[in-house]
Design an enzyme around this catalytic site. Sequence first.
Site, PDB file in Angstrom:
ATOM      1  N   ARG A  94       0.849  -1.212   0.000  1.00 57.44           N
ATOM      2  CA  ARG A  94       0.000   0.000   0.000  1.00 57.44           C
ATOM      3  C   ARG A  94       0.875   1.249   0.000  1.00 57.44           C
ATOM      4  NH1 ARG A  94      -4.881   1.678   4.268  1.00 57.44           N
ATOM      5  NH2 ARG A  94      -5.149   3.791   3.470  1.00 57.44           N
ATOM      6  N   ASN A 148     -10.450  -4.643  -1.171  1.00 60.44           N
ATOM      7  CA  ASN A 148     -10.359  -3.497  -2.074  1.00 60.44           C
ATOM      8  C   ASN A 148      -9.388  -3.739  -3.209  1.00 60.44           C
ATOM      9  OD1 ASN A 148     -12.031  -1.267  -1.540  1.00 60.44           O
ATOM     10  ND2 ASN A 148     -10.923  -0.834   0.356  1.00 60.44           N
ATOM     11  N   CYS A 170     -18.899  -2.073   0.463  1.00 64.40           N
ATOM     12  CA  CYS A 170     -18.045  -1.007   0.982  1.00 64.40           C
ATOM     13  C   CYS A 170     -18.725  -0.393   2.202  1.00 64.40           C
ATOM     14  CB  CYS A 170     -17.865   0.046  -0.100  1.00 64.40           C
ATOM     15  SG  CYS A 170     -17.078   1.554   0.506  1.00 64.40           S
ATOM     16  N   ASP A 171     -17.918  -0.003   3.182  1.00 63.43           N
ATOM     17  CA  ASP A 171     -18.498   0.586   4.395  1.00 63.43           C
ATOM     18  C   ASP A 171     -18.554   2.112   4.352  1.00 63.43           C
ATOM     19  OD1 ASP A 171     -15.872   1.335   4.747  1.00 63.43           O
ATOM     20  OD2 ASP A 171     -15.524   0.108   6.506  1.00 63.43           O
ATOM     21  N   HIS A 206     -16.714   4.178  -4.071  1.00 63.44           N
ATOM     22  CA  HIS A 206     -15.866   5.329  -3.768  1.00 63.44           C
ATOM     23  C   HIS A 206     -16.025   6.414  -4.828  1.00 63.44           C
ATOM     24  CE1 HIS A 206     -12.920   2.891  -0.996  1.00 63.44           C
ATOM     25  NE2 HIS A 206     -14.184   2.855  -0.599  1.00 63.44           N
ATOM     26  N   TYR A 270     -14.639  10.356  -1.331  1.00 57.32           N
ATOM     27  CA  TYR A 270     -13.568   9.920  -2.232  1.00 57.32           C
ATOM     28  C   TYR A 270     -13.496  10.741  -3.516  1.00 57.32           C
ATOM     29  CZ  TYR A 270     -11.933   5.868   0.384  1.00 57.32           C
ATOM     30  OH  TYR A 270     -11.362   5.058   1.323  1.00 57.32           O
ATOM     31  N   ARG A 290      -0.767   7.709   4.086  1.00 56.77           N
ATOM     32  CA  ARG A 290      -1.772   7.042   4.941  1.00 56.77           C
ATOM     33  C   ARG A 290      -1.290   5.645   5.379  1.00 56.77           C
ATOM     34  NH1 ARG A 290      -5.166   7.178   8.941  1.00 56.77           N
ATOM     35  NH2 ARG A 290      -6.667   5.499   8.838  1.00 56.77           N
TER      36      ARG A 290
HETATM   37  N1  LIG Z   1     -14.634  -2.237   1.019  1.00 56.54           N
HETATM   38  C1  LIG Z   1     -14.437  -1.448   2.076  1.00 56.54           C
HETATM   39  O1  LIG Z   1     -15.133  -0.470   2.262  1.00 56.54           O
HETATM   40  C2  LIG Z   1     -13.342  -1.739   3.024  1.00 56.54           C
HETATM   41  C3  LIG Z   1     -13.290  -1.163   4.291  1.00 56.54           C
HETATM   42  C4  LIG Z   1     -12.201  -1.430   5.119  1.00 56.54           C
HETATM   43  C5  LIG Z   1     -11.200  -2.278   4.670  1.00 56.54           C
HETATM   44  N2  LIG Z   1     -11.309  -2.800   3.417  1.00 56.54           N
HETATM   45  C6  LIG Z   1     -10.308  -3.704   2.881  1.00 56.54           C
HETATM   46  O2  LIG Z   1     -10.175  -4.810   3.775  1.00 56.54           O
HETATM   47  C7  LIG Z   1      -8.890  -5.373   3.581  1.00 56.54           C
HETATM   48  C8  LIG Z   1      -8.170  -5.541   4.885  1.00 56.54           C
HETATM   49  O3  LIG Z   1      -7.725  -4.308   5.365  1.00 56.54           O
HETATM   50  P1  LIG Z   1      -6.718  -4.174   6.568  1.00 56.54           P
HETATM   51  O4  LIG Z   1      -6.340  -2.761   6.618  1.00 56.54           O
HETATM   52  O5  LIG Z   1      -7.287  -4.802   7.762  1.00 56.54           O
HETATM   53  O6  LIG Z   1      -5.478  -5.029   6.021  1.00 56.54           O
HETATM   54  P2  LIG Z   1      -4.483  -6.033   6.760  1.00 56.54           P
HETATM   55  O7  LIG Z   1      -3.230  -6.020   5.976  1.00 56.54           O
HETATM   56  O8  LIG Z   1      -4.453  -5.747   8.210  1.00 56.54           O
HETATM   57  O9  LIG Z   1      -5.157  -7.470   6.595  1.00 56.54           O
HETATM   58  C9  LIG Z   1      -5.273  -8.154   5.401  1.00 56.54           C
HETATM   59  C10 LIG Z   1      -4.990  -9.631   5.616  1.00 56.54           C
HETATM   60  O10 LIG Z   1      -5.187 -10.283   4.351  1.00 56.54           O
HETATM   61  C11 LIG Z   1      -4.238 -11.325   4.279  1.00 56.54           C
HETATM   62  N3  LIG Z   1      -4.075 -11.797   2.913  1.00 56.54           N
HETATM   63  C12 LIG Z   1      -3.406 -11.201   1.905  1.00 56.54           C
HETATM   64  N4  LIG Z   1      -3.466 -11.950   0.797  1.00 56.54           N
HETATM   65  C13 LIG Z   1      -4.201 -13.045   1.099  1.00 56.54           C
HETATM   66  C14 LIG Z   1      -4.616 -14.190   0.358  1.00 56.54           C
HETATM   67  N5  LIG Z   1      -4.275 -14.342  -0.919  1.00 56.54           N
HETATM   68  N6  LIG Z   1      -5.360 -15.121   0.987  1.00 56.54           N
HETATM   69  C15 LIG Z   1      -5.686 -14.982   2.296  1.00 56.54           C
HETATM   70  N7  LIG Z   1      -5.323 -13.922   3.044  1.00 56.54           N
HETATM   71  C16 LIG Z   1      -4.595 -12.958   2.449  1.00 56.54           C
HETATM   72  C17 LIG Z   1      -2.986 -10.716   4.872  1.00 56.54           C
HETATM   73  O11 LIG Z   1      -2.056 -11.697   5.241  1.00 56.54           O
HETATM   74  C18 LIG Z   1      -3.551  -9.932   6.050  1.00 56.54           C
HETATM   75  O12 LIG Z   1      -3.528 -10.684   7.226  1.00 56.54           O
HETATM   76  C19 LIG Z   1      -8.192  -4.451   2.570  1.00 56.54           C
HETATM   77  O13 LIG Z   1      -8.417  -4.933   1.261  1.00 56.54           O
HETATM   78  C20 LIG Z   1      -8.925  -3.152   2.742  1.00 56.54           C
HETATM   79  O14 LIG Z   1      -8.774  -2.319   1.637  1.00 56.54           O
HETATM   80  C21 LIG Z   1     -12.354  -2.549   2.614  1.00 56.54           C
HETATM   81  O1  LIG Z   2      -7.040   4.411   5.448  1.00 56.58           O
HETATM   82  P1  LIG Z   2      -7.713   3.345   6.213  1.00 56.58           P
HETATM   83  O2  LIG Z   2      -7.071   1.977   6.040  1.00 56.58           O
HETATM   84  O3  LIG Z   2      -7.997   3.673   7.645  1.00 56.58           O
HETATM   85  O4  LIG Z   2      -9.184   3.221   5.630  1.00 56.58           O
HETATM   86  C1  LIG Z   2      -9.382   2.867   4.338  1.00 56.58           C
HETATM   87  C2  LIG Z   2     -10.808   2.435   4.211  1.00 56.58           C
HETATM   88  O5  LIG Z   2     -11.612   3.590   4.373  1.00 56.58           O
HETATM   89  C3  LIG Z   2     -13.005   3.469   4.193  1.00 56.58           C
HETATM   90  O6  LIG Z   2     -13.513   2.769   5.258  1.00 56.58           O
HETATM   91  C4  LIG Z   2     -13.790   3.189   6.585  1.00 56.58           C
HETATM   92  C5  LIG Z   2     -13.092   2.282   7.566  1.00 56.58           C
HETATM   93  O7  LIG Z   2     -13.091   0.956   7.139  1.00 56.58           O
HETATM   94  C6  LIG Z   2     -13.877   2.324   8.879  1.00 56.58           C
HETATM   95  O8  LIG Z   2     -13.289   1.462   9.819  1.00 56.58           O
HETATM   96  C7  LIG Z   2     -14.013   3.721   9.398  1.00 56.58           C
HETATM   97  O9  LIG Z   2     -12.896   4.067  10.207  1.00 56.58           O
HETATM   98  O10 LIG Z   2     -14.261   4.687   8.414  1.00 56.58           O
HETATM   99  C8  LIG Z   2     -13.613   4.566   7.106  1.00 56.58           C
HETATM  100  C9  LIG Z   2     -14.247   5.604   6.298  1.00 56.58           C
HETATM  101  O11 LIG Z   2     -14.500   6.695   7.027  1.00 56.58           O
HETATM  102  C10 LIG Z   2     -13.282   2.794   2.859  1.00 56.58           C
HETATM  103  O12 LIG Z   2     -14.638   2.483   2.695  1.00 56.58           O
HETATM  104  C11 LIG Z   2     -12.471   1.542   2.660  1.00 56.58           C
HETATM  105  O13 LIG Z   2     -12.713   1.016   1.387  1.00 56.58           O
HETATM  106  C12 LIG Z   2     -11.011   1.822   2.847  1.00 56.58           C
HETATM  107  O14 LIG Z   2     -10.267   0.626   2.772  1.00 56.58           O
HETATM  108 MN   LIG Z   3     -14.772   1.272   0.753  1.00 54.89          MN
END
Ligand SMILES: NC(=O)c1ccc[n+]([C@@H]2O[C@H](COP(=O)([O-])OP(=O)(O)OC[C@H]3O[C@@H](n4cnc5c(N)ncnc54)[C@H](O)[C@@H]3O)[C@@H](O)[C@H]2O)c1
Ligand SMILES: O=P(O)(O)OC[C@H]1O[C@H](O[C@H]2[C@H](O)[C@@H](O)[C@@H](O)O[C@@H]2CO)[C@H](O)[C@@H](O)[C@@H]1O
Ligand SMILES: [Mn+2]
Length: 447
Positions: A94, A148, A170-171, A206, A270, A290
């Site tokens: 990232r 994501n 998405c949250d 987003h 976004y 970030r």
């Molecule tokens: N859609 C949304 O709105 C939203 C909101 C919050 C977080 N997210 C997404 O959730 C995910 C997790 O975020 P985070 O900040 O907690 O990350 P993180 O790095 O703490 O956790 C991700 C985990 O995924 C694991 N991983 C990676 N590749 C893998 C694979 N091929 N198979 C199984 N496990 C695997 C990693 O080892 C890690 O433990 C990210 O993709 C983030 O962008 C999405």
């Molecule tokens: O920069 P990050 O890793 O803190 O957040 C990226 C994500 O941001 C949005 O989500 C939420 C977040 O998951 C939630 O816990 C809270 O803190 O609010 C954020 C938005 O305000 C986004 O929807 C995700 O796709 C991103 O991964």
């Molecule tokens: Mn999102």
Amino acid sequence: MKQSSAICIAGGGSTYTPGIVLMLLDNLDRFPISRITLYDNNEERQAKLAKACAIMMKEKAPDIVFNWTSDPQTAFTGIDFVMAHIRVGLYEMREKDEKIPLKYGVVGQETCGPGGIAYGMRSIGPVIEIADYMEKYSPNAWLLNYSNPASIVAEATRRLRPGKHIINICDMPVALETMMAAALSERTGKTYTRKDFEVRYYGLNHFGWWTDIHTKDGKDVMPILKDYIKENGFATNAKDFQHKDASWKETYQKAKDIYALDPTTIPSTYLKYYLFPDEVVAHSNPAYTRANEVMEGREKEVFGIAERIIAKGTAKEDTFAVGVHASFIVDLACAIRYNTKERMLLIVENNGAIANLDDTAMVEIPCLVGSSGAEALTVGKIPSFQLGLINEQLYVEKLVVEAWIEGSYGKLWQALTLSKTVPSASVAKKILDELMEANKEYWPTLS
Ligand SMILES: NC(=O)c1ccc[n+]([C@@H]2O[C@H](COP(=O)([O-])OP(=O)(O)OC[C@H]3O[C@@H](n4cnc5c(N)ncnc54)[C@H](O)[C@@H]3O)[C@@H](O)[C@H]2O)c1
Ligand SMILES: O=P(O)(O)OC[C@H]1O[C@H](O[C@H]2[C@H](O)[C@@H](O)[C@@H](O)O[C@@H]2CO)[C@H](O)[C@@H](O)[C@@H]1O
Ligand SMILES: [Mn+2]
């Protein structure tokens, strides 16, 4: 008596996993569960959180089976839902997604612009792999995917695994609706939550706009909310907002400038990366993005709590944060399992819902959710400003997925060039070449 569900959380080592586990435990009366299995391909990272969750589970719900594994068969057999949130390449990648574009004066962001494209190229294969494990070991299960960049991943699942039980989510909209509920409470003196709202919203993930917000008892609250956002963006006095990191606060506040561009709607935060890229770059620190903030903040905090729980052998004194991220996915699973027809914003195939947009676009719109999945509500025609912006971004996302499928360097270059965040094809090429080198372990070979 309600039938219970078995859950696999894919990305068990995610900073969001303990929150989801806690939310599941807090909702057992409406969503009973028999088993939670964490799955991750990074055993060491997952074990740190899993051991703490195991202590929590034993204290709060000793009858629920809890285990963790990196073996797909063990993880995906006999389950009803996969809740996936994997981050391919971890925060280390990232950081590169954010810092490489900034070197060229371009927005460096997790899901937007070149960084989002690079992340998409990493996520597609592993998310499809998870869908395939689920199909092989539990063909009737549902994959609820947060991984994501959700727009690109959604387009990839549409192209590569059509018709499967996959919903991309998405949250962000619910996080913003929570802030809007707080704003409305501040303005009216009455307490509202996001669950009091019935909304109309459309866009890509987003990349969306609210066009209508009524309370469930029929009051049009758009005028009050617009007036609030015009002055404050989404900044409120709510605890949720006050606890956000400085960079998120800035993003929430910036919504007032996005709003000014089209005061008939309420925008997603976004959009700032596409509409104010020059300001975003000017405010960015290319040496500290970030990813650094999260590694020093949320990641340290969550793993620190886990360490303390393990050291003490009890989770009674330390607790993980639980928020809308967790409640939204549990609501979704509940709606599918018990056919509640809850109205939720999900990422689904357009199929005419937005009348003047490509039928094959993966759009974020209101849906009714039941046991056969998401049924999209009609949006109708959208105005020129939004249509123009959406179309440009939509074909960026489609080109990324085409580039991944075909192994096409040319299509990925076109994707970067088309992105509103990138000033020219030559800058796009420079960024692409550096991202490709940084991602050689993760991307398919491009030629
Ligand atoms: N859609 C949304 O709105 C939203 C909101 C919050 C977080 N997210 C997404 O959730 C995910 C997790 O975020 P985070 O900040 O907690 O990350 P993180 O790095 O703490 O956790 C991700 C985990 O995924 C694991 N991983 C990676 N590749 C893998 C694979 N091929 N198979 C199984 N496990 C695997 C990693 O080892 C890690 O433990 C990210 O993709 C983030 O962008 C999405
Ligand atoms: O920069 P990050 O890793 O803190 O957040 C990226 C994500 O941001 C949005 O989500 C939420 C977040 O998951 C939630 O816990 C809270 O803190 O609010 C954020 C938005 O305000 C986004 O929807 C995700 O796709 C991103 O991964
Ligand atoms: Mn999102």
